[in-house]
Motif scaffolding. Structure first.
Motif, mmCIF file in Angstrom:
data_model
loop_
_atom_site.group_PDB
_atom_site.id
_atom_site.type_symbol
_atom_site.label_atom_id
_atom_site.label_comp_id
_atom_site.label_asym_id
_atom_site.label_seq_id
_atom_site.Cartn_x
_atom_site.Cartn_y
_atom_site.Cartn_z
ATOM 1 N N SER A 113 0.821 -1.214 0.000
ATOM 2 C CA SER A 113 0.000 0.000 0.000
ATOM 3 C C SER A 113 0.854 1.261 0.000
ATOM 4 O O SER A 113 0.321 2.369 -0.052
ATOM 5 N N GLN A 114 2.175 1.092 0.078
ATOM 6 C CA GLN A 114 3.147 2.190 0.128
ATOM 7 C C GLN A 114 2.978 3.041 1.384
ATOM 8 O O GLN A 114 3.372 4.206 1.423
ATOM 9 N N SER A 115 2.368 2.458 2.401
ATOM 10 C CA SER A 115 2.218 3.148 3.684
ATOM 11 C C SER A 115 3.483 2.963 4.515
ATOM 12 O O SER A 115 4.127 1.914 4.474
ATOM 13 N N ASP A 116 3.832 3.993 5.273
ATOM 14 C CA ASP A 116 5.024 3.944 6.115
ATOM 15 C C ASP A 116 4.716 3.568 7.554
ATOM 16 O O ASP A 116 5.599 3.625 8.410
ATOM 17 N N ASP A 117 3.480 3.176 7.834
ATOM 18 C CA ASP A 117 3.101 2.845 9.209
ATOM 19 C C ASP A 117 3.939 1.704 9.778
ATOM 20 O O ASP A 117 4.335 1.733 10.950
ATOM 21 N N TRP A 118 4.210 0.698 8.968
ATOM 22 C CA TRP A 118 4.997 -0.437 9.444
ATOM 23 C C TRP A 118 6.408 -0.001 9.812
ATOM 24 O O TRP A 118 6.978 -0.445 10.814
ATOM 25 N N ASP A 119 6.995 0.876 8.998
ATOM 26 C CA ASP A 119 8.359 1.316 9.284
ATOM 27 C C ASP A 119 8.395 2.239 10.492
ATOM 28 O O ASP A 119 9.343 2.199 11.283
ATOM 29 N N ILE A 120 7.374 3.054 10.667
ATOM 30 C CA ILE A 120 7.305 3.906 11.849
ATOM 31 C C ILE A 120 7.170 3.062 13.109
ATOM 32 O O ILE A 120 7.801 3.339 14.131
ATOM 33 N N GLU A 121 6.377 2.003 13.042
ATOM 34 C CA GLU A 121 6.240 1.096 14.185
ATOM 35 C C GLU A 121 7.551 0.375 14.463
ATOM 36 O O GLU A 121 7.914 0.147 15.626
ATOM 37 N N ARG A 122 8.277 0.008 13.403
ATOM 38 C CA ARG A 122 9.593 -0.611 13.580
ATOM 39 C C ARG A 122 10.530 0.312 14.342
ATOM 40 O O ARG A 122 11.229 -0.097 15.269
ATOM 41 N N GLU A 123 10.507 1.595 13.977
ATOM 42 C CA GLU A 123 11.363 2.561 14.651
ATOM 43 C C GLU A 123 10.900 2.808 16.080
ATOM 44 O O GLU A 123 11.718 2.992 16.989
ATOM 45 N N ARG A 124 9.587 2.798 16.325
ATOM 46 C CA ARG A 124 9.075 3.003 17.687
ATOM 47 C C ARG A 124 9.538 1.879 18.610
ATOM 48 O O ARG A 124 9.963 2.121 19.752
ATOM 49 N N ARG A 125 9.468 0.649 18.129
ATOM 50 C CA ARG A 125 9.901 -0.484 18.947
ATOM 51 C C ARG A 125 11.405 -0.439 19.208
ATOM 52 O O ARG A 125 11.864 -0.729 20.323
ATOM 53 N N ALA A 126 12.171 -0.083 18.174
ATOM 54 C CA ALA A 126 13.618 0.013 18.347
ATOM 55 C C ALA A 126 13.969 1.104 19.352
ATOM 56 O O ALA A 126 14.878 0.946 20.173
ATOM 57 N N LEU A 127 13.238 2.221 19.299
ATOM 58 C CA LEU A 127 13.460 3.312 20.248
ATOM 59 C C LEU A 127 13.143 2.870 21.671
ATOM 60 O O LEU A 127 13.868 3.209 22.610
ATOM 61 N N ALA A 128 12.073 2.098 21.833
ATOM 62 C CA ALA A 128 11.705 1.597 23.156
ATOM 63 C C ALA A 128 12.802 0.706 23.737
ATOM 64 O O ALA A 128 13.140 0.817 24.929
ATOM 65 N N VAL A 129 13.371 -0.142 22.901
ATOM 66 C CA VAL A 129 14.445 -1.041 23.363
ATOM 67 C C VAL A 129 15.674 -0.233 23.774
ATOM 68 O O VAL A 129 16.264 -0.462 24.847
ATOM 69 N N ARG A 130 16.071 0.730 22.942
ATOM 70 C CA ARG A 130 17.273 1.521 23.241
ATOM 71 C C ARG A 130 17.083 2.385 24.483
ATOM 72 O O ARG A 130 17.977 2.480 25.330
ATOM 73 N N SER A 131 15.932 3.031 24.594
ATOM 74 C CA SER A 131 15.699 3.898 25.746
ATOM 75 C C SER A 131 15.607 3.102 27.042
ATOM 76 O O SER A 131 16.131 3.541 28.080
ATOM 77 N N ASN A 132 14.975 1.947 27.011
ATOM 78 C CA ASN A 132 14.887 1.117 28.215
ATOM 79 C C ASN A 132 16.272 0.648 28.663
ATOM 80 O O ASN A 132 16.543 0.530 29.865
ATOM 81 N N MET A 133 17.138 0.366 27.697
ATOM 82 C CA MET A 133 18.508 -0.023 28.025
ATOM 83 C C MET A 133 19.234 1.115 28.729
ATOM 84 O O MET A 133 19.935 0.903 29.731
ATOM 85 N N LEU A 134 19.072 2.341 28.225
ATOM 86 C CA LEU A 134 19.725 3.491 28.848
ATOM 87 C C LEU A 134 19.184 3.734 30.255
ATOM 88 O O LEU A 134 19.952 4.003 31.188
ATOM 89 N N ILE A 135 17.866 3.656 30.408
ATOM 90 C CA ILE A 135 17.243 3.887 31.713
ATOM 91 C C ILE A 135 17.721 2.861 32.735
ATOM 92 O O ILE A 135 17.987 3.197 33.901
#
Length: 219
Positions: free
Chosen positions: A75-97
């Motif tokens: 569908s050429q939607s970027d929602d999947w890629d935005i969700e991929r980045e959100r999950r990656a951000l959650a993992v990185r931030s939790n590691m820092l915290i």
């Protein structure tokens, strides 16, 4: 390697060329690791797709695939890629915290800038829902609050200004502007043509990030 074609027959022709090259050089493609994706054209979609083979094996038809870390969907939607980045951000931030809870504020801010502001391929996001976009923004803001131990409902703009750190929208503006600058400076005729078009999705994304609310580019 990605092959882009306007029709199935054109794709088969390109695959035939690839197979001939591989055979001449003693190589063989792995059809099990290859996939076929058919982009939708608006509301038009063709459910009956002729079988496409590679090295004698049929290719699996998929609704999305990851290319160089970026999710591409039918569908050429970027929602999947935005969700991929959100999950990656959650993992990185939790590691820092978890690992740097006892560090000073300046150290935490430096780590946050290094690990939580990359937003890989975010400059390519031009078709997305506001829900997906806001989820990433909230994840980013909450990661900074939790890392610094700030109240949950404190002002996002205020906390980033006090820490002299880019907020979510500031990062998006910089990434899009950087991409547009590089595309326009490219010597590739195709890229410069795309960048100079008034109806270019990249230009629309740039205007959204710098001039208008992001919901204008969202679907």
């Amino acid at each position: 390697m990605v092959l882009l074609c306007p029709s199935i027959s054109a794709l088969m022709k390109l695959l035939s060329i690839c197979e001939s090259y591989a055979e001449a050089h003693g190589l063989r493609y792995n059809a099990k690791k290859s996939e076929l994706l058919v982009f939708k054209a608006g509301t038009k979609y063709y459910p009956d797709i002729p079988e496409v083979t590679l090295s004698g094996a049929p290719l699996k038809v998929v609704p999305r695939f990851k290319y160089l870390g970026h999710w591409v969907s039918e569908s050429q939607s970027d929602d999947w890629d935005i969700e991929r980045e959100r999950r990656a951000l959650a993992v990185r931030s939790n590691m820092l915290i978890r690992r740097f809870a006892r560090c000073t504020k300046s150290v935490k801010i430096t780590l946050f800038r290094a690990y939580c502001q990359s937003f890989y391929t975010c400059a390519l996001w031009i078709s997305f829902t506001q829900k997906a976009y806001n989820a990433l923004r909230v994840q980013y803001n909450n990661a900074f609050r939790m890392l610094l131990g700030l109240p949950r409902y404190c002002s996002a703009s205020g906390m980033f200004a006090e820490a002299h750190t880019d907020g979510f929208h500031a990062i998006m503006r910089k990434r899009v502007a950087s991409l547009m600058r590089r595309v326009r400076a490219s010597t590739n005729g195709l890229l410069t043509t795309i960048a100079e078009r008034v109806d270019s999705p990249l230009l629309r994304s740039l205007m959204c990030a710098h001039v208008m609310p992001c919901k204008w580019a969202a679907k």
